[in-house]
Design a protein around this motif. Sequence first.
Motif, PDB file in Angstrom:
ATOM      1  N   UNK A 330       0.717  -1.026   0.028  1.00 31.57           N
ATOM      2  CA  UNK A 330      -0.455   0.007   0.514  1.00 31.57           C
ATOM      3  C   UNK A 330       0.996   1.495  -0.158  1.00 31.57           C
ATOM      4  N   UNK A 331       1.609   1.271   0.802  1.00 29.42           N
ATOM      5  CA  UNK A 331       2.810   2.713   1.084  1.00 29.42           C
ATOM      6  C   UNK A 331       2.947   2.773  -0.614  1.00 29.42           C
ATOM      7  N   UNK A 332       4.039   1.660  -1.216  1.00 27.52           N
ATOM      8  CA  UNK A 332       4.804   1.431  -2.216  1.00 27.52           C
ATOM      9  C   UNK A 332       3.148   1.857  -3.609  1.00 27.52           C
ATOM     10  N   UNK A 333       1.731   1.561  -3.484  1.00 25.39           N
ATOM     11  CA  UNK A 333       0.892   1.818  -5.031  1.00 25.39           C
ATOM     12  C   UNK A 333       0.685   3.766  -5.118  1.00 25.39           C
ATOM     13  N   UNK A 334       1.077   3.828  -2.929  1.00 22.93           N
ATOM     14  CA  UNK A 334       1.053   5.065  -2.968  1.00 22.93           C
ATOM     15  C   UNK A 334       1.882   6.525  -3.269  1.00 22.93           C
ATOM     16  N   UNK A 335       2.871   5.394  -4.028  1.00 26.00           N
ATOM     17  CA  UNK A 335       4.157   6.127  -4.389  1.00 26.00           C
ATOM     18  C   UNK A 335       4.962   6.664  -3.006  1.00 26.00           C
ATOM     19  N   UNK A 336       4.878   5.836  -1.824  1.00 24.01           N
ATOM     20  CA  UNK A 336       5.837   7.003  -0.923  1.00 24.01           C
ATOM     21  C   UNK A 336       6.765   6.376  -0.970  1.00 24.01           C
ATOM     22  N   UNK A 337       7.909   5.308  -1.848  1.00 21.22           N
ATOM     23  CA  UNK A 337       9.120   5.269  -1.841  1.00 21.22           C
ATOM     24  C   UNK A 337       9.978   5.959  -2.735  1.00 21.22           C
ATOM     25  N   UNK A 338       9.249   7.456  -3.636  1.00 22.54           N
ATOM     26  CA  UNK A 338      10.209   7.826  -4.807  1.00 22.54           C
ATOM     27  C   UNK A 338       9.741   9.398  -3.679  1.00 22.54           C
ATOM     28  N   UNK A 376      14.146  -0.038  -7.479  1.00 16.64           N
ATOM     29  CA  UNK A 376      14.012   1.035  -9.251  1.00 16.64           C
ATOM     30  C   UNK A 376      13.901   2.159  -8.918  1.00 16.64           C
ATOM     31  N   UNK A 377      13.718   2.936  -7.696  1.00 17.43           N
ATOM     32  CA  UNK A 377      13.869   4.293  -7.511  1.00 17.43           C
ATOM     33  C   UNK A 377      15.399   4.526  -7.236  1.00 17.43           C
ATOM     34  N   UNK A 378      16.727   3.504  -7.833  1.00 19.08           N
ATOM     35  CA  UNK A 378      18.147   3.644  -7.359  1.00 19.08           C
ATOM     36  C   UNK A 378      18.428   3.851  -5.953  1.00 19.08           C
ATOM     37  N   UNK A 379      17.678   3.275  -5.122  1.00 19.72           N
ATOM     38  CA  UNK A 379      17.754   3.318  -3.756  1.00 19.72           C
ATOM     39  C   UNK A 379      18.979   3.282  -3.514  1.00 19.72           C
ATOM     40  N   UNK A 380      19.386   1.490  -3.857  1.00 26.97           N
ATOM     41  CA  UNK A 380      19.999   1.065  -3.327  1.00 26.97           C
ATOM     42  C   UNK A 380      22.149   0.972  -2.931  1.00 26.97           C
ATOM     43  N   UNK A 381      22.254   2.083  -4.306  1.00 26.88           N
ATOM     44  CA  UNK A 381      22.897   2.790  -3.688  1.00 26.88           C
ATOM     45  C   UNK A 381      23.738   4.077  -2.920  1.00 26.88           C
ATOM     46  N   UNK A 417      20.922  -4.582  -9.477  1.00 26.00           N
ATOM     47  CA  UNK A 417      22.253  -5.079  -8.312  1.00 26.00           C
ATOM     48  C   UNK A 417      23.390  -4.879  -9.040  1.00 26.00           C
ATOM     49  N   UNK A 418      23.494  -5.054 -10.532  1.00 25.04           N
ATOM     50  CA  UNK A 418      25.066  -4.538 -11.040  1.00 25.04           C
ATOM     51  C   UNK A 418      25.956  -4.129 -10.625  1.00 25.04           C
ATOM     52  N   UNK A 419      25.345  -2.707 -10.119  1.00 32.46           N
ATOM     53  CA  UNK A 419      26.576  -1.225 -10.300  1.00 32.46           C
ATOM     54  C   UNK A 419      26.807  -1.521  -8.687  1.00 32.46           C
ATOM     55  N   UNK A 420      26.371  -2.422  -8.273  1.00 26.40           N
ATOM     56  CA  UNK A 420      26.791  -2.870  -6.318  1.00 26.40           C
ATOM     57  C   UNK A 420      28.462  -4.088  -7.070  1.00 26.40           C
ATOM     58  N   UNK A 421      27.927  -4.544  -7.677  1.00 26.70           N
ATOM     59  CA  UNK A 421      29.392  -5.376  -7.720  1.00 26.70           C
ATOM     60  C   UNK A 421      30.510  -4.126  -7.626  1.00 26.70           C
ATOM     61  N   UNK A 422      30.583  -3.828  -7.887  1.00 29.14           N
ATOM     62  CA  UNK A 422      32.087  -2.837  -8.311  1.00 29.14           C
ATOM     63  C   UNK A 422      31.994  -1.970  -6.936  1.00 29.14           C
ATOM     64  N   UNK A 423      31.231  -1.695  -5.982  1.00 28.56           N
ATOM     65  CA  UNK A 423      31.826  -0.712  -5.538  1.00 28.56           C
ATOM     66  C   UNK A 423      31.609  -1.234  -3.975  1.00 28.56           C
ATOM     67  N   UNK A 424      31.030  -2.184  -3.533  1.00 31.62           N
ATOM     68  CA  UNK A 424      30.428  -2.809  -2.356  1.00 31.62           C
ATOM     69  C   UNK A 424      31.167  -3.505  -1.950  1.00 31.62           C
TER      70      UNK A 424
END
Length: 507
Positions: A330-338, A376-381, A417-424
């Motif tokens: 419900x948080x995701x569908x209400x656009x909470x993540x962006x 997909x909100x680019x939060x992992x990096x 996940x792929x960008x994290x292979x280089x930086x993590x």
Amino acid sequence: MSQRQIIQVFEQYQKSRMQFVQTVSDLAARPQNIEILQNAGVMSMLRPLMLDVVPSIQQTAALALGRLADHSDDLAEAVVKEDILPQLIHSLATQNRFYKKAAAFVLRAVAKHSPELSQAVVASGGVDALVLCLEEFDPGVKEAAAWALGYIARHNALLSQSVVDAGAVPLLVLCLLEPEMALKRIAASTLSDIAKHTPELAQTVVDTGAIAHLAQMILNPDAKLKRQVFSALSQISKHSVSLAEMVIEAEIFPAAVACLRDPDEYVRKNVTTLMREVVKHTPELSQVIVNCGGMAAVIDYLGDCHGNLRLPGIMMLGYVAAHSENLAMAVILSKGVPQLALCLSEETEHHIKAATAWSIGQIGHHTPEHAKAVATSNLLPKLLLLYMDASSSEDLQTKSKKALKNILQKCTYLPALEPLLYDAPSNILKHVVCQFSKVLPHDSKARRLFVTSGGLKKVQEIQAEPGTPLQEYINSINSCFPEEIVRYYSPGYSDVLLERLENYQPA
């Protein structure tokens, strides 16, 4: 010497005393004069004037004392040491309303500085005298007394209990019904200060019927009153499921949600805080707030404010999402993540970033679908960066790391996940590689992409100790590809080819 001349001496003396207390009172209103007055021995001079035969001199002396004590805890301690409190409290019962207001102001000014000074007021019988003032006819006296009681109660549960034991709560609830706005505000504020410490104290406030009276005031046009009303309801709700349910049963929602559009920023903050305190208890209470539009309104609110005003809203989303997959969705569908991503990049304070990282983790840790919404909100990096940044506070690093790990363990969306292979670093890298080792065996398109994007080459470059989980994950990734491709992308393979070339003899 005539009678006239003799009386004149007394009149002159009275005038001088009046002029002295008036001047000291005016001087005490300015902080820069306080030290000079203190060094001149102002306390011991004011003390006898508190018992003056002229009421107006008494009142002005009390006002001066209050102003002095208000400015510094040293002077507040001096009021206690000079033994002024007992005579002040004794006079409270007998004097007129002007004196009562001034005396209550002195007690408030002393009590505000520390629990110890508040305890001195309690020990002198100050609380009982103030509670008697709550029964006065004059609203100004009630207001001054309620204000002083609030300052005593706010320090800790023990002091709060002494205010309750003196019988203040029912009288404070009656003050909510008075027509004077200032009195309503202070009564609500004091009830909030009493309720905040323990479930038992909050229950005492609830047992006097306070919730119903507070609930009636949430649509009052006065912003300062609404601030205190929502604060009191929050302090009641936070302690337990049953108290939060009682607040909900007073039917303050969805009317309270409308207050998120109030022009006053602190009304908006306190409404959000109330929702946070309600949703944290159970999935059912969270669902009530979601159903009445509370969560969507909070997400909009996060876009309109900054800094500490955002904190309760950020935490509320985390609490809702933590309860179940459906509520997190419900948080995701209400656009909470962006919106949380925006908070993470815009806010500079570490404690706000830490709360945001925590909330993002609560949303993303349920299923691959939840994790993908976060990824997909680019939060992992961003989370990785906050974890690795040496200038991040310890709490921010811990919360970012935990959120990142929890999301990674569910994330099967490989492009994120792929960008994290280089930086993590290795402790995070093992979770990233683990996810690849789960997905690649079952997805030929992903395997092809993994080779062409350089992912496979990167995995061959990872230095892993033999026998560690990381090495096992790498082996399981390599087993998804033909041996010659793995060899081709291994470090040093070009040297091997060159060596073969040098040793090669054409036929």
